[in-house]
Scaffold this motif. Sequence first.
Motif, PDB file in Angstrom:
ATOM      1  N   LYS A  10       0.804  -1.213   0.000  1.00 28.46           N
ATOM      2  CA  LYS A  10       0.000   0.000   0.000  1.00 28.46           C
ATOM      3  C   LYS A  10       0.846   1.275   0.000  1.00 28.46           C
ATOM      4  O   LYS A  10       0.390   2.328  -0.464  1.00 28.46           O
ATOM      5  CB  LYS A  10      -0.947   0.018   1.196  1.00 28.46           C
ATOM      6  N   LEU A  11       2.068   1.201   0.526  1.00 31.76           N
ATOM      7  CA  LEU A  11       2.922   2.380   0.597  1.00 31.76           C
ATOM      8  C   LEU A  11       3.755   2.543  -0.675  1.00 31.76           C
ATOM      9  O   LEU A  11       3.951   1.581  -1.424  1.00 31.76           O
ATOM     10  CB  LEU A  11       3.852   2.269   1.807  1.00 31.76           C
ATOM     11  N   PRO A  12       4.266   3.745  -0.919  1.00 30.69           N
ATOM     12  CA  PRO A  12       5.075   3.948  -2.127  1.00 30.69           C
ATOM     13  C   PRO A  12       6.443   3.285  -2.063  1.00 30.69           C
ATOM     14  O   PRO A  12       7.106   3.134  -3.086  1.00 30.69           O
ATOM     15  CB  PRO A  12       5.208   5.479  -2.203  1.00 30.69           C
ATOM     16  N   GLU A  13       6.891   2.899  -0.862  1.00 31.36           N
ATOM     17  CA  GLU A  13       8.160   2.205  -0.702  1.00 31.36           C
ATOM     18  C   GLU A  13       7.937   0.941   0.129  1.00 31.36           C
ATOM     19  O   GLU A  13       7.125   0.937   1.056  1.00 31.36           O
ATOM     20  CB  GLU A  13       9.191   3.091  -0.005  1.00 31.36           C
ATOM     21  N   PRO A  14       8.652  -0.142  -0.169  1.00 31.10           N
ATOM     22  CA  PRO A  14       8.507  -1.372   0.605  1.00 31.10           C
ATOM     23  C   PRO A  14       9.336  -1.326   1.883  1.00 31.10           C
ATOM     24  O   PRO A  14      10.048  -0.356   2.140  1.00 31.10           O
ATOM     25  CB  PRO A  14       9.040  -2.437  -0.354  1.00 31.10           C
ATOM     26  N   GLY A  15       9.252  -2.385   2.668  1.00 30.49           N
ATOM     27  CA  GLY A  15      10.096  -2.496   3.854  1.00 30.49           C
ATOM     28  C   GLY A  15       9.322  -2.809   5.118  1.00 30.49           C
ATOM     29  O   GLY A  15       9.760  -3.603   5.940  1.00 30.49           O
TER      30      GLY A  15
ATOM     31  N   SER B 278      -0.319   0.370  -3.868  1.00 33.37           N
ATOM     32  CA  SER B 278      -1.512  -0.361  -4.326  1.00 33.37           C
ATOM     33  C   SER B 278      -2.136  -1.125  -3.158  1.00 33.37           C
ATOM     34  O   SER B 278      -1.853  -2.308  -2.945  1.00 33.37           O
ATOM     35  CB  SER B 278      -1.139  -1.332  -5.451  1.00 33.37           C
ATOM     36  N   PRO B 279      -2.975  -0.457  -2.371  1.00 32.23           N
ATOM     37  CA  PRO B 279      -3.567  -1.121  -1.202  1.00 32.23           C
ATOM     38  C   PRO B 279      -4.617  -2.160  -1.575  1.00 32.23           C
ATOM     39  O   PRO B 279      -5.378  -1.985  -2.526  1.00 32.23           O
ATOM     40  CB  PRO B 279      -4.205   0.037  -0.425  1.00 32.23           C
ATOM     41  N   ALA B 280      -4.620  -3.257  -0.828  1.00 34.87           N
ATOM     42  CA  ALA B 280      -5.688  -4.249  -0.962  1.00 34.87           C
ATOM     43  C   ALA B 280      -6.922  -3.708  -0.254  1.00 34.87           C
ATOM     44  O   ALA B 280      -6.840  -3.275   0.900  1.00 34.87           O
ATOM     45  CB  ALA B 280      -5.259  -5.572  -0.349  1.00 34.87           C
ATOM     46  N   LEU B 281      -8.064  -3.723  -0.924  1.00 35.53           N
ATOM     47  CA  LEU B 281      -9.291  -3.148  -0.381  1.00 35.53           C
ATOM     48  C   LEU B 281     -10.253  -4.197   0.156  1.00 35.53           C
ATOM     49  O   LEU B 281     -10.864  -4.007   1.206  1.00 35.53           O
ATOM     50  CB  LEU B 281     -10.003  -2.322  -1.459  1.00 35.53           C
ATOM     51  N   GLN B 282     -10.393  -5.299  -0.584  1.00 40.34           N
ATOM     52  CA  GLN B 282     -11.357  -6.334  -0.206  1.00 40.34           C
ATOM     53  C   GLN B 282     -10.843  -7.711  -0.613  1.00 40.34           C
ATOM     54  O   GLN B 282     -10.128  -7.845  -1.614  1.00 40.34           O
ATOM     55  CB  GLN B 282     -12.708  -6.098  -0.881  1.00 40.34           C
ATOM     56  N   LEU B 283     -11.221  -8.715   0.163  1.00 41.48           N
ATOM     57  CA  LEU B 283     -10.987 -10.091  -0.237  1.00 41.48           C
ATOM     58  C   LEU B 283     -12.207 -10.608  -0.980  1.00 41.48           C
ATOM     59  O   LEU B 283     -13.344 -10.305  -0.604  1.00 41.48           O
ATOM     60  CB  LEU B 283     -10.735 -10.983   0.989  1.00 41.48           C
ATOM     61  N   ILE B 284     -11.978 -11.364  -2.026  1.00 40.81           N
ATOM     62  CA  ILE B 284     -13.067 -11.974  -2.787  1.00 40.81           C
ATOM     63  C   ILE B 284     -13.203 -13.415  -2.322  1.00 40.81           C
ATOM     64  O   ILE B 284     -12.311 -14.237  -2.543  1.00 40.81           O
ATOM     65  CB  ILE B 284     -12.775 -11.902  -4.301  1.00 40.81           C
ATOM     66  N   ILE B 285     -14.296 -13.714  -1.640  1.00 38.91           N
ATOM     67  CA  ILE B 285     -14.483 -15.019  -1.009  1.00 38.91           C
ATOM     68  C   ILE B 285     -15.707 -15.706  -1.591  1.00 38.91           C
ATOM     69  O   ILE B 285     -16.769 -15.100  -1.740  1.00 38.91           O
ATOM     70  CB  ILE B 285     -14.627 -14.866   0.520  1.00 38.91           C
ATOM     71  N   ASP B 286     -15.533 -16.987  -1.913  1.00 38.22           N
ATOM     72  CA  ASP B 286     -16.618 -17.796  -2.455  1.00 38.22           C
ATOM     73  C   ASP B 286     -16.716 -19.086  -1.647  1.00 38.22           C
ATOM     74  O   ASP B 286     -15.769 -19.872  -1.625  1.00 38.22           O
ATOM     75  CB  ASP B 286     -16.359 -18.099  -3.933  1.00 38.22           C
ATOM     76  N   ASP B 287     -17.839 -19.273  -0.968  1.00 40.57           N
ATOM     77  CA  ASP B 287     -18.076 -20.478  -0.172  1.00 40.57           C
ATOM     78  C   ASP B 287     -16.959 -20.704   0.851  1.00 40.57           C
ATOM     79  O   ASP B 287     -16.480 -21.824   1.041  1.00 40.57           O
ATOM     80  CB  ASP B 287     -18.211 -21.699  -1.093  1.00 40.57           C
ATOM     81  N   GLY B 288     -16.549 -19.627   1.492  1.00 35.51           N
ATOM     82  CA  GLY B 288     -15.543 -19.714   2.532  1.00 35.51           C
ATOM     83  C   GLY B 288     -14.110 -19.804   2.053  1.00 35.51           C
ATOM     84  O   GLY B 288     -13.189 -19.913   2.863  1.00 35.51           O
ATOM     85  N   VAL B 289     -13.899 -19.755   0.745  1.00 29.87           N
ATOM     86  CA  VAL B 289     -12.553 -19.865   0.170  1.00 29.87           C
ATOM     87  C   VAL B 289     -12.156 -18.536  -0.467  1.00 29.87           C
ATOM     88  O   VAL B 289     -12.926 -17.958  -1.235  1.00 29.87           O
ATOM     89  CB  VAL B 289     -12.492 -20.988  -0.888  1.00 29.87           C
ATOM     90  N   VAL B 290     -10.954 -18.053  -0.135  1.00 34.10           N
ATOM     91  CA  VAL B 290     -10.465 -16.818  -0.743  1.00 34.10           C
ATOM     92  C   VAL B 290     -10.121 -17.079  -2.209  1.00 34.10           C
ATOM     93  O   VAL B 290      -9.263 -17.906  -2.519  1.00 34.10           O
ATOM     94  CB  VAL B 290      -9.223 -16.285  -0.005  1.00 34.10           C
ATOM     95  N   LYS B 291     -10.821 -16.369  -3.095  1.00 32.28           N
ATOM     96  CA  LYS B 291     -10.603 -16.542  -4.533  1.00 32.28           C
ATOM     97  C   LYS B 291      -9.738 -15.445  -5.131  1.00 32.28           C
ATOM     98  O   LYS B 291      -9.125 -15.632  -6.188  1.00 32.28           O
ATOM     99  CB  LYS B 291     -11.961 -16.557  -5.252  1.00 32.28           C
ATOM    100  N   GLY B 292      -9.716 -14.300  -4.472  1.00 35.96           N
ATOM    101  CA  GLY B 292      -8.957 -13.190  -5.027  1.00 35.96           C
ATOM    102  C   GLY B 292      -8.992 -11.984  -4.120  1.00 35.96           C
ATOM    103  O   GLY B 292      -9.409 -12.060  -2.956  1.00 35.96           O
TER     104      GLY B 292
END
Length: 219
Positions: A67-72, A187-201
């Motif tokens: 999410k930040l402009p630099e890693p670490g 590039s922050p992660a905003l939401q998890l895409i979950i289908d039937d209890g399994v993370v799909k994306g």
Amino acid sequence: MNTSRRSFFKAAAAVAGIGIMPKFANASVPQKWDAEYDVVVIGFGGAGANAAVSAHDNGSKVLILEKLPEPGGNTSVSSGNFLWCKDPQKVRAYFTRLFDLSHCELDQDLLHTYTDKMQETVDWLKKLEPEANIRVVNRSSFPHIPDNEAMYCCTVMGEKGSGGGPNLFGLYRRAVEKRNIPVWLGSPALQLIIDDGVVKGVVVQKDGKKLRNLCTKGG
């Protein structure tokens, strides 16, 4: 380092700490994905870098989100010290005594994973960067407890002869770059895409756009 899917995520949890795992709102499964990866790693600090490298070396197509402009992350501003041992059984005895003294609950399965992987730490770092200058800088914080001598505090030395978080993360970053693992900074992660209890994306914001990335093995 041969890693099964179960031990990979168990070890990652032991390192990252369950209490600081990010929480996201859930999103529905889209009809079309913007990009597809086997594994999407959220966060490009020490834990994220190692997770990404391990997944890549086990044959996965990996993407790192930061999410930040630099890693670490916290690694780059830490002391850069890490634990290593030669005898996991003695270290388990040491930690068991610590937990007994503090009257805390101890997960034996997690302790075994933690100490077994601790024994592999230096070999893992040397695999990532054979020329790395790794030194023992200290021993246990509680020398009066039996079996404390089985555990070593180590650091990665820099060109100027000092340790520190930037040196440790620098090793991890070079390992990621050497493998050409793509990294999306800012590039922050905003939401998890979950289908039937399994993370799909995962839904990620990149360059002002929301993109839906498919994870076929795990996020």
